[in-house]
Design a protein around this motif. Structure first.
Motif, short mmCIF file in Angstrom:
data_model
loop_
_atom_site.label_atom_id
_atom_site.label_comp_id
_atom_site.label_asym_id
_atom_site.label_seq_id
_atom_site.Cartn_x
_atom_site.Cartn_y
_atom_site.Cartn_z
N VAL A 72 -37.91 6.82 -18.91
CA VAL A 72 -38.90 7.28 -19.89
C VAL A 72 -40.26 6.65 -19.61
O VAL A 72 -41.30 7.32 -19.65
N TRP A 73 -40.26 5.36 -19.31
CA TRP A 73 -41.50 4.63 -19.01
C TRP A 73 -42.21 5.25 -17.81
O TRP A 73 -43.41 5.52 -17.86
N THR A 74 -41.47 5.50 -16.73
CA THR A 74 -42.10 6.05 -15.52
C THR A 74 -42.42 7.53 -15.68
O THR A 74 -43.35 8.04 -15.05
N HIS A 75 -41.67 8.24 -16.50
CA HIS A 75 -41.99 9.63 -16.82
C HIS A 75 -43.35 9.68 -17.51
O HIS A 75 -44.19 10.54 -17.20
N TYR A 76 -43.58 8.75 -18.45
CA TYR A 76 -44.88 8.68 -19.14
C TYR A 76 -46.00 8.30 -18.17
O TYR A 76 -47.05 8.96 -18.14
N LEU A 77 -45.78 7.25 -17.37
CA LEU A 77 -46.84 6.82 -16.45
C LEU A 77 -47.18 7.91 -15.44
O LEU A 77 -48.35 8.06 -15.04
N SER A 78 -46.19 8.70 -15.06
CA SER A 78 -46.44 9.80 -14.12
C SER A 78 -47.31 10.88 -14.75
O SER A 78 -48.04 11.59 -14.04
N GLN A 79 -47.24 11.03 -16.06
CA GLN A 79 -48.06 12.03 -16.75
C GLN A 79 -49.50 11.58 -16.91
O GLN A 79 -50.41 12.41 -16.86
N VAL A 80 -49.72 10.28 -17.09
CA VAL A 80 -51.07 9.80 -17.41
C VAL A 80 -51.80 9.24 -16.20
O VAL A 80 -53.01 8.97 -16.28
N SER A 81 -51.12 9.05 -15.07
CA SER A 81 -51.74 8.45 -13.89
C SER A 81 -51.35 9.21 -12.63
O SER A 81 -50.21 9.10 -12.16
N PRO A 82 -52.28 9.98 -12.05
CA PRO A 82 -51.98 10.64 -10.78
C PRO A 82 -51.59 9.66 -9.68
O PRO A 82 -50.77 9.98 -8.82
#
Length: 335
Positions: free
Chosen positions: A166-176
Motif C-alpha cells: 500500500v505504501w509503495t502503491h501510494y508513492l508510485s502515484q505521487v512520484s514519477p
C-alpha cells in the motif's frame, strides 16, 4: 437482501451445530496491519461464543502462502490478490476492515501531527534524495518548526508486507521518480534505510532511533506513543490521520466493483481524505472439503461485522460500510 438472509441463516445453523462444549478453534495468519483489531475481536469472540481464533501476525506474503498451502483456516493480506490468482488457487477474498498507514518520526521537540510532508517529498526521503531534516524541501513545508540539522534515518519493512504494498502503491502515484525507479510491491529493493519485521518491528526501531522516519498502521503509532506527520492529500489539503479522514477515504468502498473485491483506497479525491488508507482482506479456500472450516470463518467475521464496529473504532480502524458488508454476506451465501 434474500442472499444476506440465506447466508445469515446458514451461519446461525452452523453455530447451533457447534455448541460451546465442542468449541471451534480457528487459525489464521498474515498481515500485521490488522493484527490489533483481529486480536481484540478474537478475545471478545471467545468470551461471547467459546470459540477460539488464533491469528499470527507474519506479514501479507506469509498469509497468502499459508492459505494457498492449506495450513491455516484463513489468510490475511493488505495486498489484494488479483482475480486470476484467486481462480488459480481456488480462493475466496473479501475485505474485513479499513485502516490507514501513517509516516512516523522520532524528532526531538516535534509533537505528533506537527510535521508536514507531501507525497513527493516523502518519496524523495525514501529514495535517499533528501538526506537531512533541515533540507530546504522539508523546511519550506514547515516554516517556524525547528528542524534538526541531522541526517534522516529511514526505516522500512524487511519482510514481505501488504503494508509495504500500500505504501509503495501510494508513492508510485505521487512520484514519477518512485514509480519509474522502484515501483510497488510487497517486497522491493529499497534505495536506502534499515529494515524491521512487521509493523511491530518498524514501530520499535523508530521509537528507539533518533531522527528516524518509518511507516506503520495508525494503531501501532497511536498505541506506542509515536509521532505521526500530517500529509497533503490529493485535493491539496494537509490532513491529520483520524477517524474522520480515514472514513472520508473509505467512502469509495461502498460502490467499488473491482473483481475479487480488491479495492484500493489510497490517494482518494475527497477534500478530507487521508491519502494512505487501505482495506485489509481475508482469503479462504474454495475447495469442497474446506466448506465446514469456511463456515466457521464466516461466522467469526459475521460476528465481527455485527458486534465489532465499536472495537474497530476504538483502535482507529474504520468498520466496513454497510452496503459493502451486504455484498460480502451475499458472497458467502453464494460460495
Amino acid at each position: 437482501m434474500r442472499l444476506r438472509w440465506l447466508s445469515s441463516i446458514q451461519i446461525s445453523l452452523f453455530l447451533l451445530a457447534c455448541p460451546v462444549a465442542h468449541a471451534v478453534d480457528l487459525t489464521g495468519a498474515g498481515a500485521s496491519f490488522p493484527y490489533p483489531i483481529y486480536a481484540r475481536w478474537a478475545a471478545q469472540y471467545h468470551k461471547d461464543t467459546g470459540h477460539r481464533v488464533n491469528y499470527q501476525s507474519i506479514g501479507s506474503g506469509g498469509g497468502q502462502q499459508q492459505i494457498i498451502a492449506g495450513t491455516v483456516d484463513f489468510g490475511a493480506t493488505d495486498d489484494p490478490m488479483p482475480q486470476d490468482q484467486l481462480q488459480k488457487h481456488e480462493l475466496l477474498q473479501f475485505p474485513a476492515v479499513i485502516g490507514a498507514i501513517v509516516p512516523i518520526v522520532n524528532l526531538q521537540g516535534v509533537a505528533p501531527g506537527e510535521l508536514r510532508l507531501t507525497g513527493p517529498v516523502l518519496a524523495d526521503i525514501f529514495l535517499g534524495r533528501i538526506e537531512r531534516w533541515d533540507d530546504p524541501a522539508i523546511a519550506a513545508l514547515n516554516p517556524g518548526l525547528a528542524l534538526p540539522a541531522r541526517d534522516i534515518v529511514v526505516v522500512h519493512r524487511a519482510d514481505g508486507s501488504g503494508t509495504t504494498y500500500v505504501w509503495t502503491h501510494y508513492l508510485s502515484q505521487v512520484s514519477p521518480l518512485w514509480a519509474a525507479g522502484v515501483g510497488r510491491g510487497k517486497a522491493i529493493k529499497w534505495p536506502t534505510g534499515h529494515g524491521g519485521k512487521g509493523n511491530e518491528g518498524v514501530a520499535a526501531y523508530v521509537r528507539q532511533i533518533r531522527n528516524s522516519i518509518g511507516y506503520v498502521e495508525f494503531a501501532y503509532a497511536h498505541q506506542n506513543g509515536l509521532s505521526w506527520t500530517q500529509l497533503e492529500n490529493r485535493a491539496g489539503h494537509f490532513v491529520q490521520p483520524s477517524q474522520d479522514t480515514f472514513a472520508a477515504a473509505a467512502l469509495a468502498a461502498s460502490d467499488d466493483q473491482t473483481p475479487g473485491m480488491a479495492l484500493m483506497l489510497d490517494n482518494q479525491p475527497g477534500a478530507q481524505a487521508w491519502p494512505i488508507t487501505s482495506a485489509s482482506f481475508i482469503l479462504v479456500r474454495r475447495h469442497p472439503n474446506r466448506s465446514e472450516h469456511n463456515q466457521q470463518v464466516f461466522a467469526f467475521f459475521d460476528w465481527a461485522f455485527s458486534q465489532g464496529a465499536g472495537m474497530a473504532r476504538s483502535l482507529d480502524y474504520v468498520p466496513l460500510p454497510e452496503p459493502l458488508v451486504e455484498r460480502i454476506r451475499a458472497l458467502w451465501g453464494a460460495s
